[in-house]
Motif scaffolding. Structure first.
Motif, PDB file in Angstrom:
ATOM      1  N   ILE A   5      42.791  31.137  35.023  1.00  0.00           N
ATOM      2  CA  ILE A   5      42.720  32.101  36.119  1.00  0.00           C
ATOM      3  C   ILE A   5      44.050  32.076  36.879  1.00  0.00           C
ATOM      4  N   THR A   6      44.552  33.264  37.162  1.00  0.00           N
ATOM      5  CA  THR A   6      45.845  33.356  37.845  1.00  0.00           C
ATOM      6  C   THR A   6      45.646  33.719  39.315  1.00  0.00           C
ATOM      7  N   LEU A   7      46.652  33.417  40.093  1.00  0.00           N
ATOM      8  CA  LEU A   7      46.575  33.642  41.534  1.00  0.00           C
ATOM      9  C   LEU A   7      46.381  35.114  41.880  1.00  0.00           C
ATOM     10  N   ILE A   8      47.166  35.991  41.286  1.00  0.00           N
ATOM     11  CA  ILE A   8      47.060  37.423  41.611  1.00  0.00           C
ATOM     12  C   ILE A   8      45.723  37.979  41.148  1.00  0.00           C
ATOM     13  N   TYR A  10      42.918  36.337  40.748  1.00  0.00           N
ATOM     14  CA  TYR A  10      41.874  35.806  41.620  1.00  0.00           C
ATOM     15  C   TYR A  10      41.928  36.460  43.001  1.00  0.00           C
ATOM     16  N   THR A  11      43.128  36.701  43.503  1.00  0.00           N
ATOM     17  CA  THR A  11      43.270  37.404  44.780  1.00  0.00           C
ATOM     18  C   THR A  11      42.671  38.800  44.679  1.00  0.00           C
ATOM     19  N   ASP A  12      42.858  39.473  43.551  1.00  0.00           N
ATOM     20  CA  ASP A  12      42.244  40.796  43.345  1.00  0.00           C
ATOM     21  C   ASP A  12      40.721  40.716  43.395  1.00  0.00           C
ATOM     22  N   GLU A  13      40.151  39.656  42.825  1.00  0.00           N
ATOM     23  CA  GLU A  13      38.697  39.477  42.881  1.00  0.00           C
ATOM     24  C   GLU A  13      38.231  39.306  44.327  1.00  0.00           C
ATOM     25  N   ILE A  14      38.976  38.531  45.084  1.00  0.00           N
ATOM     26  CA  ILE A  14      38.644  38.319  46.499  1.00  0.00           C
ATOM     27  C   ILE A  14      38.777  39.631  47.262  1.00  0.00           C
ATOM     28  N   LEU A  15      39.842  40.374  46.976  1.00  0.00           N
ATOM     29  CA  LEU A  15      40.055  41.675  47.630  1.00  0.00           C
ATOM     30  C   LEU A  15      38.887  42.626  47.347  1.00  0.00           C
ATOM     31  N   ASN A  16      38.435  42.658  46.107  1.00  0.00           N
ATOM     32  CA  ASN A  16      37.294  43.513  45.754  1.00  0.00           C
ATOM     33  C   ASN A  16      36.045  43.103  46.529  1.00  0.00           C
ATOM     34  N   SER A  17      35.852  41.812  46.687  1.00  0.00           N
ATOM     35  CA  SER A  17      34.712  41.314  47.450  1.00  0.00           C
ATOM     36  C   SER A  17      34.802  41.756  48.912  1.00  0.00           C
ATOM     37  N   PHE A  18      35.978  41.620  49.508  1.00  0.00           N
ATOM     38  CA  PHE A  18      36.165  42.044  50.891  1.00  0.00           C
ATOM     39  C   PHE A  18      35.940  43.545  51.044  1.00  0.00           C
ATOM     40  N   LYS A  19      36.392  44.297  50.076  1.00  0.00           N
ATOM     41  CA  LYS A  19      36.230  45.763  50.118  1.00  0.00           C
ATOM     42  C   LYS A  19      34.743  46.125  50.113  1.00  0.00           C
ATOM     43  N   LYS A  20      33.982  45.484  49.237  1.00  0.00           N
ATOM     44  CA  LYS A  20      32.547  45.751  49.145  1.00  0.00           C
ATOM     45  C   LYS A  20      31.811  45.365  50.422  1.00  0.00           C
ATOM     46  N   GLN A  21      32.307  44.329  51.100  1.00  0.00           N
ATOM     47  CA  GLN A  21      31.683  43.848  52.331  1.00  0.00           C
ATOM     48  C   GLN A  21      32.205  44.555  53.584  1.00  0.00           C
ATOM     49  N   ASN A  22      33.084  45.533  53.384  1.00  0.00           N
ATOM     50  CA  ASN A  22      33.702  46.254  54.507  1.00  0.00           C
ATOM     51  C   ASN A  22      34.427  45.319  55.477  1.00  0.00           C
ATOM     52  N   ARG A  23      35.069  44.329  54.935  1.00  0.00           N
ATOM     53  CA  ARG A  23      35.840  43.383  55.752  1.00  0.00           C
ATOM     54  C   ARG A  23      37.304  43.813  55.704  1.00  0.00           C
ATOM     55  N   GLU A  24      37.597  44.895  56.386  1.00  0.00           N
ATOM     56  CA  GLU A  24      38.893  45.565  56.305  1.00  0.00           C
ATOM     57  C   GLU A  24      40.051  44.671  56.753  1.00  0.00           C
TER      58      GLU A  24
END
Length: 114
Positions: A5-8, A10-24
């Motif tokens: 797993i790479t940093l970018i 994994y960061t994209d996965e986290i970003l997608n999670s934040f987007k779904k949770q409306n954590r702008e």
């Protein structure tokens, strides 16, 4: 353990999670980190298991000295970097090598000296 797993990625996965949770706000902060890290690494991604104290220190110094940033900005990016790394550790993706042990305490010491 997922050593590939790479940093970018994994960061994209986290970003997608934040987007779904409306954590702008978190989304924007992590997106800013991602852009800054890509700038630091000349667009190269790194495996999370390859993150070490030297890389964390070089990234911290890059923020502080190559961009003429304040210590607050340096701290902002390093805290996000550490948070992403710690998420991977907590998800058992990597073994914790404590790569930030010298970066963030050193920053705290710098603030005390001011």
């Amino acid at each position: 353990m997922n050593y590939n797993i790479t940093l970018i990625k994994y960061t994209d996965e986290i970003l997608n999670s934040f987007k779904k949770q409306n954590r702008e706000r978190l989304y924007q902060n992590y997106l800013s980190f991602k852009k800054k890290f890509k700038e630091f690494s000349n667009g190269k991604d790194v495996r999370i298991c390859d993150i070490n104290a030297d890389m964390a220190e070089r990234f911290s110094d890059y923020i502080r000295y190559n961009n003429g940033s304040t210590k607050n900005t340096q701290s902002f990016y390093c805290r996000i970097f550490r948070a992403i790394y710690n998420r991977a550790v907590n998800a058992d993706m990597v073994k914790d090598k404590k790569p930030f042990r010298r970066v963030l305490p050193e920053m705290k010491k710098r603030y005390i000296e001011l």
